[in-house]
Design a protein around this motif. Structure first.
Motif, PDB file in Angstrom:
ATOM      1  N   HIS A 171       4.137   2.340   2.240  1.00  0.00           N
ATOM      2  CA  HIS A 171       5.060   3.274   1.596  1.00  0.00           C
ATOM      3  C   HIS A 171       4.406   4.652   1.617  1.00  0.00           C
ATOM      4  CE1 HIS A 171       7.259   4.350  -2.465  1.00  0.00           C
ATOM      5  NE2 HIS A 171       7.800   4.971  -1.439  1.00  0.00           N
ATOM      6  N   VAL A 172       5.124   5.640   2.102  1.00  0.00           N
ATOM      7  CA  VAL A 172       4.659   7.026   2.058  1.00  0.00           C
ATOM      8  C   VAL A 172       5.540   7.768   1.064  1.00  0.00           C
ATOM      9  CG1 VAL A 172       4.354   9.166   3.360  1.00  0.00           C
ATOM     10  CG2 VAL A 172       3.793   6.970   4.423  1.00  0.00           C
ATOM     11  N   LEU A 173       4.932   8.241  -0.014  1.00  0.00           N
ATOM     12  CA  LEU A 173       5.659   8.926  -1.088  1.00  0.00           C
ATOM     13  C   LEU A 173       5.066  10.316  -1.260  1.00  0.00           C
ATOM     14  CD1 LEU A 173       6.724   7.456  -4.497  1.00  0.00           C
ATOM     15  CD2 LEU A 173       5.493   9.626  -4.430  1.00  0.00           C
ATOM     16  N   SER A 174       5.935  11.312  -1.405  1.00  0.00           N
ATOM     17  CA  SER A 174       5.452  12.682  -1.618  1.00  0.00           C
ATOM     18  C   SER A 174       6.503  13.474  -2.377  1.00  0.00           C
ATOM     19  CB  SER A 174       5.172  13.377  -0.284  1.00  0.00           C
ATOM     20  OG  SER A 174       6.385  13.728   0.368  1.00  0.00           O
ATOM     21  N   GLY A 175       6.131  14.690  -2.777  1.00  0.00           N
ATOM     22  CA  GLY A 175       7.108  15.636  -3.267  1.00  0.00           C
ATOM     23  C   GLY A 175       7.855  16.261  -2.098  1.00  0.00           C
ATOM     24  N   GLU A 176       8.772  17.172  -2.432  1.00  0.00           N
ATOM     25  CA  GLU A 176       9.538  17.828  -1.365  1.00  0.00           C
ATOM     26  C   GLU A 176       8.814  19.050  -0.811  1.00  0.00           C
ATOM     27  OE1 GLU A 176      13.313  18.973  -2.883  1.00  0.00           O
ATOM     28  OE2 GLU A 176      12.507  20.186  -4.522  1.00  0.00           O
ATOM     29  N   ARG A 177       7.711  19.438  -1.456  1.00  0.00           N
ATOM     30  CA  ARG A 177       6.851  20.512  -0.957  1.00  0.00           C
ATOM     31  C   ARG A 177       5.402  20.066  -1.123  1.00  0.00           C
ATOM     32  NH1 ARG A 177      10.704  22.571  -3.981  1.00  0.00           N
ATOM     33  NH2 ARG A 177       9.370  22.586  -5.829  1.00  0.00           N
ATOM     34  N   ASP A 178       4.559  20.444  -0.157  1.00  0.00           N
ATOM     35  CA  ASP A 178       3.150  20.053  -0.242  1.00  0.00           C
ATOM     36  C   ASP A 178       2.331  21.011   0.614  1.00  0.00           C
ATOM     37  OD1 ASP A 178       0.596  18.694  -0.027  1.00  0.00           O
ATOM     38  OD2 ASP A 178       1.623  16.883  -0.711  1.00  0.00           O
ATOM     39  N   ASP A 179       1.372  21.690  -0.003  1.00  0.00           N
ATOM     40  CA  ASP A 179       0.535  22.630   0.751  1.00  0.00           C
ATOM     41  C   ASP A 179      -0.776  22.005   1.198  1.00  0.00           C
ATOM     42  OD1 ASP A 179      -0.797  22.460  -1.649  1.00  0.00           O
ATOM     43  OD2 ASP A 179      -0.782  24.608  -2.078  1.00  0.00           O
ATOM     44  N   THR A 180      -0.968  20.716   0.905  1.00  0.00           N
ATOM     45  CA  THR A 180      -2.186  20.032   1.326  1.00  0.00           C
ATOM     46  C   THR A 180      -1.966  19.289   2.642  1.00  0.00           C
ATOM     47  OG1 THR A 180      -2.834  19.801  -1.001  1.00  0.00           O
ATOM     48  CG2 THR A 180      -3.991  18.433   0.606  1.00  0.00           C
ATOM     49  N   TRP A 181      -0.861  18.570   2.726  1.00  0.00           N
ATOM     50  CA  TRP A 181      -0.379  17.987   3.983  1.00  0.00           C
ATOM     51  C   TRP A 181       1.113  18.315   4.058  1.00  0.00           C
ATOM     52  CZ3 TRP A 181      -3.880  14.918   1.116  1.00  0.00           C
ATOM     53  CH2 TRP A 181      -5.089  14.624   1.749  1.00  0.00           C
ATOM     54  N   PRO A 182       1.551  19.120   5.004  1.00  0.00           N
ATOM     55  CA  PRO A 182       2.963  19.505   5.063  1.00  0.00           C
ATOM     56  C   PRO A 182       3.881  18.288   5.115  1.00  0.00           C
ATOM     57  CG  PRO A 182       1.660  20.835   6.574  1.00  0.00           C
ATOM     58  CD  PRO A 182       0.752  19.765   6.056  1.00  0.00           C
ATOM     59  N   VAL A 183       5.012  18.397   4.450  1.00  0.00           N
ATOM     60  CA  VAL A 183       5.941  17.268   4.349  1.00  0.00           C
ATOM     61  C   VAL A 183       6.383  16.746   5.722  1.00  0.00           C
ATOM     62  CG1 VAL A 183       8.251  16.602   3.546  1.00  0.00           C
ATOM     63  CG2 VAL A 183       6.676  17.801   2.012  1.00  0.00           C
ATOM     64  N   PHE A 186       0.852  -1.190   0.000  1.00  0.00           N
ATOM     65  CA  PHE A 186       0.000   0.000   0.000  1.00  0.00           C
ATOM     66  C   PHE A 186       0.888   1.240   0.000  1.00  0.00           C
ATOM     67  CE2 PHE A 186      -3.062   2.723   2.752  1.00  0.00           C
ATOM     68  CZ  PHE A 186      -3.467   3.434   1.633  1.00  0.00           C
ATOM     69  N   THR A 187       0.724   2.084  -1.033  1.00  0.00           N
ATOM     70  CA  THR A 187       1.457   3.346  -1.140  1.00  0.00           C
ATOM     71  C   THR A 187       0.505   4.512  -0.989  1.00  0.00           C
ATOM     72  OG1 THR A 187       3.188   2.437  -2.575  1.00  0.00           O
ATOM     73  CG2 THR A 187       2.878   4.821  -2.615  1.00  0.00           C
ATOM     74  N   LEU A 188       0.760   5.343   0.014  1.00  0.00           N
ATOM     75  CA  LEU A 188       0.055   6.612   0.195  1.00  0.00           C
ATOM     76  C   LEU A 188       0.883   7.683  -0.508  1.00  0.00           C
ATOM     77  CD1 LEU A 188      -0.702   6.033   3.930  1.00  0.00           C
ATOM     78  CD2 LEU A 188      -2.487   6.720   2.319  1.00  0.00           C
ATOM     79  N   MET A 189       0.352   8.231  -1.582  1.00  0.00           N
ATOM     80  CA  MET A 189       1.063   9.244  -2.353  1.00  0.00           C
ATOM     81  C   MET A 189       0.490  10.625  -2.029  1.00  0.00           C
ATOM     82  SD  MET A 189       1.404   9.663  -6.513  1.00  0.00           S
ATOM     83  CE  MET A 189       2.217   8.084  -6.749  1.00  0.00           C
ATOM     84  N   SER A 190       1.280  11.465  -1.368  1.00  0.00           N
ATOM     85  CA  SER A 190       0.842  12.824  -1.013  1.00  0.00           C
ATOM     86  C   SER A 190      -0.528  12.783  -0.347  1.00  0.00           C
ATOM     87  CB  SER A 190       0.813  13.721  -2.255  1.00  0.00           C
ATOM     88  OG  SER A 190       2.073  13.760  -2.871  1.00  0.00           O
ATOM     89  N   SER A 191      -0.681  11.889   0.598  1.00  0.00           N
ATOM     90  CA  SER A 191      -1.952  11.673   1.293  1.00  0.00           C
ATOM     91  C   SER A 191      -1.658  11.572   2.774  1.00  0.00           C
ATOM     92  CB  SER A 191      -2.629  10.405   0.774  1.00  0.00           C
ATOM     93  OG  SER A 191      -3.909  10.244   1.336  1.00  0.00           O
ATOM     94  N   GLY A 192      -2.254  12.457   3.565  1.00  0.00           N
ATOM     95  CA  GLY A 192      -1.882  12.596   4.956  1.00  0.00           C
ATOM     96  C   GLY A 192      -2.715  11.797   5.932  1.00  0.00           C
ATOM     97  N   PRO A 193      -2.424  11.958   7.224  1.00  0.00           N
ATOM     98  CA  PRO A 193      -3.048  11.137   8.262  1.00  0.00           C
ATOM     99  C   PRO A 193      -4.486  11.504   8.584  1.00  0.00           C
ATOM    100  CG  PRO A 193      -1.585  12.747   9.258  1.00  0.00           C
ATOM    101  CD  PRO A 193      -1.380  12.843   7.773  1.00  0.00           C
ATOM    102  N   ALA A 194      -4.880  12.751   8.334  1.00  0.00           N
ATOM    103  CA  ALA A 194      -6.220  13.208   8.723  1.00  0.00           C
ATOM    104  C   ALA A 194      -6.674  14.288   7.731  1.00  0.00           C
ATOM    105  CB  ALA A 194      -6.206  13.717  10.166  1.00  0.00           C
ATOM    106  N   GLU A 195      -7.375  15.310   8.235  1.00  0.00           N
ATOM    107  CA  GLU A 195      -7.918  16.337   7.350  1.00  0.00           C
ATOM    108  C   GLU A 195      -6.802  17.155   6.696  1.00  0.00           C
ATOM    109  OE1 GLU A 195      -7.266  18.498  11.198  1.00  0.00           O
ATOM    110  OE2 GLU A 195      -7.985  16.507  10.608  1.00  0.00           O
ATOM    111  N   VAL A 196      -7.147  17.831   5.593  1.00  0.00           N
ATOM    112  CA  VAL A 196      -6.184  18.647   4.864  1.00  0.00           C
ATOM    113  C   VAL A 196      -5.830  19.895   5.675  1.00  0.00           C
ATOM    114  CG1 VAL A 196      -6.886  17.799   2.605  1.00  0.00           C
ATOM    115  CG2 VAL A 196      -8.065  19.780   3.583  1.00  0.00           C
ATOM    116  N   SER A 197      -4.819  20.626   5.210  1.00  0.00           N
ATOM    117  CA  SER A 197      -4.329  21.809   5.904  1.00  0.00           C
ATOM    118  C   SER A 197      -5.402  22.903   5.942  1.00  0.00           C
ATOM    119  CB  SER A 197      -3.086  22.352   5.193  1.00  0.00           C
ATOM    120  OG  SER A 197      -3.423  22.807   3.885  1.00  0.00           O
ATOM    121  N   PRO A 198      -5.306  23.846   6.887  1.00  0.00           N
ATOM    122  CA  PRO A 198      -6.319  24.914   6.980  1.00  0.00           C
ATOM    123  C   PRO A 198      -6.550  25.679   5.673  1.00  0.00           C
ATOM    124  CG  PRO A 198      -5.035  24.863   8.987  1.00  0.00           C
ATOM    125  CD  PRO A 198      -4.384  23.888   8.043  1.00  0.00           C
TER     126      PRO A 198
END
Length: 286
Positions: free
Chosen positions: A231-243, A134-146
């Protein structure tokens, strides 16, 4: 929204409706041109997205020997859905994923981008048996950022009083000041993006938008699902769930962690080849 570089699938892929016990789902299905298939990948797109968000991953994944199946969830783009918001409850969408996995042959590598990651997580928590990894791609633990919660709420308000075409025009006017949104090579064909937007079901956008702004933290539940490799995969910047939040989530899960240099919230479109390579490395380790 994710902006695929094209809406035209590569030669290794075909587009069709995948029949399942929960209805037909529009998919892009890419397969290796020769040799045995090393595994099957099921990929779920994010909010306002579609299967085309993975289009640049299809060829490199197929070249690596994997069958790659990208799907439109119910009410997304080319998959039909009802106008009843209850049809898009997270549990219903999770059961759709289990049906898609079964139709793909079972024993699949599951990848969920953003909202797709949270729907995929719900599917895993219902029944992890169909999934090899299971790969979570740019997907965080709970609700999105404010800031993103505010954007989702603004969209919901607009959908309550405007047509989908009017909302699209308003979104384009708001984004016009951003230079990167004028870069056709990054955004793909804007008419394709508009056509995709107009085919989304408003009930799906409203229901899943509420999920994004109210999703509880279920990481401890997911961490308890063993022996599923994560697997947790993301970019180096993310305004939806902070890195840093994604880093901490990976630690809590005991998950493999990949940060794709030069990518933001959509490494699948920002740096597709590097993202495909990272996915293949993870799968090959299992």
């Amino acid at each position: 929204m994710s902006r695929p570089p094209t809406f035209v699938p590569p030669a290794c892929a075909r587009s069709f409706l995948l029949p399942t016990v929960r209805g037909d789902f529009a998919v892009l299905d890419a397969r290796p041109s020769s040799g045995s298939v090393r595994g099957t990948v099921l990929m779920l797109p994010g909010y306002t997205g579609s299967k085309e968000d993975f289009i640049a991953l299809l060829e490199p994944l197929a070249d690596a020997g994997y069958r790659a199946l990208a799907v439109d969830g119910r009410g997304q783009y080319e998959t039909d859905g009802p106008r009843d918001e209850e049809a898009y409850a997270q549990g219903e969408l999770a059961r759709d994923v289990l049906a898609q996995a079964a139709a793909a042959g079972g024993s699949v590598h599951l990848v969920g981008h953003s909202l797709g990651g949270q729907i995929a997580r719900a599917a895993v928590l219902l029944d992890a048996s169909p999934f090899l990894t299971f790969t979570l791609m740019s997907s965080g633990p709970a609700e999105v950022s404010p800031p993103q919660r505010q954007r989702v709420k603004l969209l919901a308000d607009a959908l309550g009083v405007m047509t989908m075409d009017e909302v699209w025009s308003a979104m384009q006017a708001m984004e016009a000041a951003a230079p990167e949104d004028l870069d056709a090579s990054r955004n793909g064909d804007r008419e394709d993006l508009r056509r995709r937007w107009l085919r989304h079901n408003p009930a799906q956008l409203l229901a899943t938008g509420r999920q994004l702004i109210s999703e509880p933290d279920r990481i401890d539940e997911l961490a308890a699902v063993r022996p599923l490799p994560k697997h947790v995969l993301s970019g180096e910047r993310d305004d939806t769930w902070p890195v840093p939040l994604l880093d901490e989530m990976a630690r809590r899960l005991g998950a493999h962690r990949t940060v794709v240099a030069g990518a933001e919230h959509s490494p699948n479109t920002d740096r597709p080849r590097e993202t495909a390579e990272a996915l293949v490395r993870f799968w090959d380790r299992q």
